[in-house]
Motif scaffolding. Structure first.
Motif, PDB file in Angstrom:
ATOM      1  N   LEU A   1       0.832  -1.183   0.000  1.00 46.66           N
ATOM      2  CA  LEU A   1       0.000   0.000   0.000  1.00 46.66           C
ATOM      3  C   LEU A   1       0.879   1.250   0.000  1.00 46.66           C
ATOM      4  O   LEU A   1       1.788   1.380   0.813  1.00 46.66           O
TER       5      LEU A   1
ATOM      6  N   LEU B   1     -13.703  -3.038  -1.960  1.00 52.34           N
ATOM      7  CA  LEU B   1     -12.401  -3.088  -2.608  1.00 52.34           C
ATOM      8  C   LEU B   1     -12.396  -4.088  -3.756  1.00 52.34           C
ATOM      9  O   LEU B   1     -13.051  -5.130  -3.701  1.00 52.34           O
ATOM     10  N   ASP B   2     -11.660  -3.753  -4.776  1.00 52.64           N
ATOM     11  CA  ASP B   2     -11.480  -4.645  -5.909  1.00 52.64           C
ATOM     12  C   ASP B   2     -10.878  -5.965  -5.421  1.00 52.64           C
ATOM     13  O   ASP B   2     -10.001  -5.978  -4.562  1.00 52.64           O
TER      14      ASP B   2
ATOM     15  N   GLU C   1      -4.701   4.793   3.572  1.00 53.52           N
ATOM     16  CA  GLU C   1      -4.219   3.936   2.490  1.00 53.52           C
ATOM     17  C   GLU C   1      -5.343   3.061   1.949  1.00 53.52           C
ATOM     18  O   GLU C   1      -5.413   2.789   0.748  1.00 53.52           O
ATOM     19  N   ILE C   2      -6.242   2.619   2.845  1.00 54.30           N
ATOM     20  CA  ILE C   2      -7.374   1.790   2.407  1.00 54.30           C
ATOM     21  C   ILE C   2      -8.271   2.594   1.470  1.00 54.30           C
ATOM     22  O   ILE C   2      -8.771   2.080   0.468  1.00 54.30           O
TER      23      ILE C   2
ATOM     24  N   LYS D   1      -4.229  -9.290  -2.380  1.00 56.31           N
ATOM     25  CA  LYS D   1      -2.845  -8.928  -2.072  1.00 56.31           C
ATOM     26  C   LYS D   1      -2.676  -8.417  -0.645  1.00 56.31           C
ATOM     27  O   LYS D   1      -1.552  -8.237  -0.189  1.00 56.31           O
ATOM     28  N   LEU D   2      -3.779  -8.148   0.040  1.00 56.64           N
ATOM     29  CA  LEU D   2      -3.704  -7.582   1.387  1.00 56.64           C
ATOM     30  C   LEU D   2      -3.757  -8.677   2.441  1.00 56.64           C
ATOM     31  O   LEU D   2      -4.437  -9.682   2.283  1.00 56.64           O
TER      32      LEU D   2
ATOM     33  N   VAL E   1      -7.175  -6.318  -5.417  1.00 61.54           N
ATOM     34  CA  VAL E   1      -6.508  -5.633  -4.300  1.00 61.54           C
ATOM     35  C   VAL E   1      -6.629  -6.467  -3.027  1.00 61.54           C
ATOM     36  O   VAL E   1      -5.659  -6.645  -2.283  1.00 61.54           O
TER      37      VAL E   1
ATOM     38  N   HIS F   1      -7.504   4.765  -0.620  1.00 59.69           N
ATOM     39  CA  HIS F   1      -6.900   5.041  -1.921  1.00 59.69           C
ATOM     40  C   HIS F   1      -6.737   3.792  -2.778  1.00 59.69           C
ATOM     41  O   HIS F   1      -6.138   3.858  -3.851  1.00 59.69           O
ATOM     42  N   GLN F   2      -7.264   2.673  -2.300  1.00 60.03           N
ATOM     43  CA  GLN F   2      -7.187   1.452  -3.103  1.00 60.03           C
ATOM     44  C   GLN F   2      -8.371   1.374  -4.070  1.00 60.03           C
ATOM     45  O   GLN F   2      -9.440   1.916  -3.802  1.00 60.03           O
TER      46      GLN F   2
END
Length: 578
Positions: A2, A106-107, A315-316, A113-114, A110, A318-319
């Motif tokens: 991120l 969220l996509d 940061e979340i 990957k988290l 994404v 902006h994903q």
């Protein structure tokens, strides 16, 4: 990874606007609280000479006034703290609510990957820290800053020359606090990152303990854990060491400042520019500066740590999120269940296509099996049908309507998924089947009967009100799978997607689940992902995928009668023709 965006608490100010009345009332209480400080300093200046002169009546009078002011101040402080606490906590709650809502959108690329542990830490510890900073800023930092200004203004009014000497130390203290604060924020970010990684390891360890024991890998896991907690300890120690150094340095400067003022005050009294009563009041005011300076120093450090937490929360935001519905998105009425893919191309990463010019038509009520090696694109096809992902080119249609033109919620009511690993949320059995959808108990029972789950549910103490423990630990794999089937068919979907629904079960459980599947599949369009080809021989059509393309298609008898990829797969699994 991120990427950290800019983060500032000022961006949270709009969240406070709905609570203007409470903030205004709390602000009035704060002004009363702050205004009492110079009055108390003045009374201290009256009290000390009266004590020195032995004027007992005057001492009683001043003490009575001081007690009255103290009572007024403490009542104002109570009003300030209670009135301002509500909006601060509401902002913290709203921030957490918005972030969780964002997390659900969220996509999927994404999300994959988290780390679950890292996201959990952000929405718990980081959100709590941000909330604490908001609360302390409103309830403690602001009145401390006002107290500093008001009390120092009173000191200037008493003796501006003495105050000018006192003020010379302020820039040095401010610079030190700022330097320490920047270092504390950097150390706090590293510490929080280390905690996130520790949380991720704990999540993996707790979920994988049976596997660890099966491989006698406890020493390896213990070593990994000890390495992580040692890194965490070091990161925390760096932060604590900075704080430990800051407090004595700033404290020494405060003590030096007070002693300097006493020295200058003695000189001012000796020269006749200041009397004893005024100096007593001045010293009392000076002592009243120590507490707000201490609070501001501590709160500034916490503010810097809160900045690090807020940055991690931002940061979340902006994903990338799932593409929203179109403005004129179509609602579905009656769905027959015809699926069509036209020249579909899809890739997760550039120059690595997963599906290549794939075209397929599934008629309403047909059962179609998707087979092929891992990585052939079977699960990706399911993600496109649920609109978790969108094709880069080509179209995916349901009853002739492009999925991109439909409302996502409507589409997912018409297309239901039974995953390979059945995740259920804790709660009652009825709640696990309903899964947030409005449904009567009779509708839930009907779905359970269709999934061949009604028998074991009724046999449990409490029946449909029996508790489902975390991760469904009080149910067998076959029972969880039948609950998942019941959950899928509750909304009467036209299309069922079965992702290896029986692959992880023993023979007895597989038979019970298969009966449920047979009942659930009746009258619906069904797509089945299967690696065990013995489970799909009765499918109307079998589609063989390889490298994202259809390499063969037909029923079992047709495909096994001729050389090809399907027959190769069957022979490897010791399956012969009829």
């Amino acid at each position: 990874m991120l990427a950290p965006p800019s983060a500032g608490f000022r961006r949270l100010l709009p969240l406070l606007m709905p609570y203007r009345s409470a903030l205004l009332a709390g602000g009035v209480c704060m002004l009363v609280f702050v205004a009492c400080w110079p009055l108390l300093a003045w009374l201290a200046g009256q009290l000390i000479p009266a004590i020195g002169a032995g004027d007992f009546g005057r001492v009683l009078q001043v003490i009575g006034l001081a007690l009255t002011v103290f009572m007024l101040q403490k009542l104002a402080q109570f009003g300030q703290d209670t009135l301002l606490a509500g909006p601060a906590l509401q902002v913290s709650q709203e921030l957490r609510r918005r972030l969780f809502a964002r997390l659900q959108k969220l996509d999927f690329g994404v999300l994959e990957k988290l780390s679950a542990g890292d996201l959990t830490y952000r929405l718990t510890e980081d959100a709590d820290r941000v909330g604490e900073v908001i609360y302390k800023t409103i309830q403690d930092t602001t009145p401390s800053a006002l107290q500093l200004v008001v009390v120092f203004g009173y000191m200037v009014w008493l003796d501006w020359k003495l105050s000018l000497g006192t003020l010379l130390l302020a820039p040095l203290v401010a610079v030190l606090v700022s330097v320490f604060g920047a270092k504390v924020m950097g150390a706090a970010e590293k510490s929080q990152k280390q905690v996130s990684e520790l949380a991720s390891l704990l999540g993996e360890a707790i979920g994988g303990l049976p596997l660890v024991r099966a491989f006698a890998a406890e020493p390896w896991l213990q070593q990994r854990f000890e390495t992580e907690i040692d890194l965490h300890r070091r990161a925390r120690y760096r932060t604590q060491r900075l704080l430990a150094l800051q407090y004595p340095v700033v404290g020494f400067l405060e003590a030096a400042g007070i002693l300097s003022v006493l020295l200058m005050g003695a000189a001012r009294i000796q020269s006749g520019d200041l009397n004893g009563q005024g100096f007593s009041s001045y010293v009392a005011a000076l002592l009243m500066l120590i507490d707000p300076i201490s609070h501001l120093t501590t709160n500034f450090n916490e503010f810097q740590q809160g900045q690090a937490s807020l940055r991690r929360l931002r940061e979340i935001e902006h994903q990338a999120i799932e593409p929203p519905d179109k403005t004129q998105a179509l609602a579905l009425d009656h769905v027959a269940g015809e699926l069509t893919l036209e020249q579909v191309n899809f890739s997760y990463e550039a120059e690595q296509p997963v599906l290549r010019n794939l075209s397929l038509r599934v008629k309403p009520g047909q059962v179609v099996a998707l087979v092929g090696p891992s990585g052939a694109g079977k699960s990706t096809l399911f993600s496109l049908l649920l609109r978790f992902n969108t094709a880069q080119s080509g179209r995916v249609l349901l009853d002739g309507c492009d999925l991109a033109d439909l409302k996502a919620s409507e589409l997912r009511k018409a297309v239901a998924l039974v995953p390979q690993q059945s995740a259920v949320f804790s709660g009652t059995v009825a709640e696990a089947i309903a899964f947030g959808r409005p449904a009567t108990l009779e509708q839930i029972r009907a779905a359970a009967r269709l999934a061949n789950a009604d028998g074991f549910i009724e046999a449990m103490p409490g029946g449909y009100q029996a508790r489902v423990e975390e991760r469904g630990s009080n149910f067998s794999g076959g029972q969880l799978q039948r609950l998942a089937i019941a959950r899928a068919v509750l909304g009467d979907p036209a299309v069922l997607l079965l992702d290896e629904a029986t692959s992880a079960l023993d023979a007895e459980s597989e038979e019970a689940v298969q009966r449920g599947l047979d009942q659930a599949m009746a009258g619906r369009t069904v797509l089945v992902i299967a690696h065990r080809l013995s489970t799909v021989q009765e499918a109307d059509s079998i589609v063989v995928l390889e490298h994202g393309q259809i390499v063969d298609q037909g029923n079992h008898d047709l495909l096994i009668s001729r050389p090809g990829r399907y027959r190769d797969l069957c022979e490897r699994q010791l399956i012969r023709g009829a």
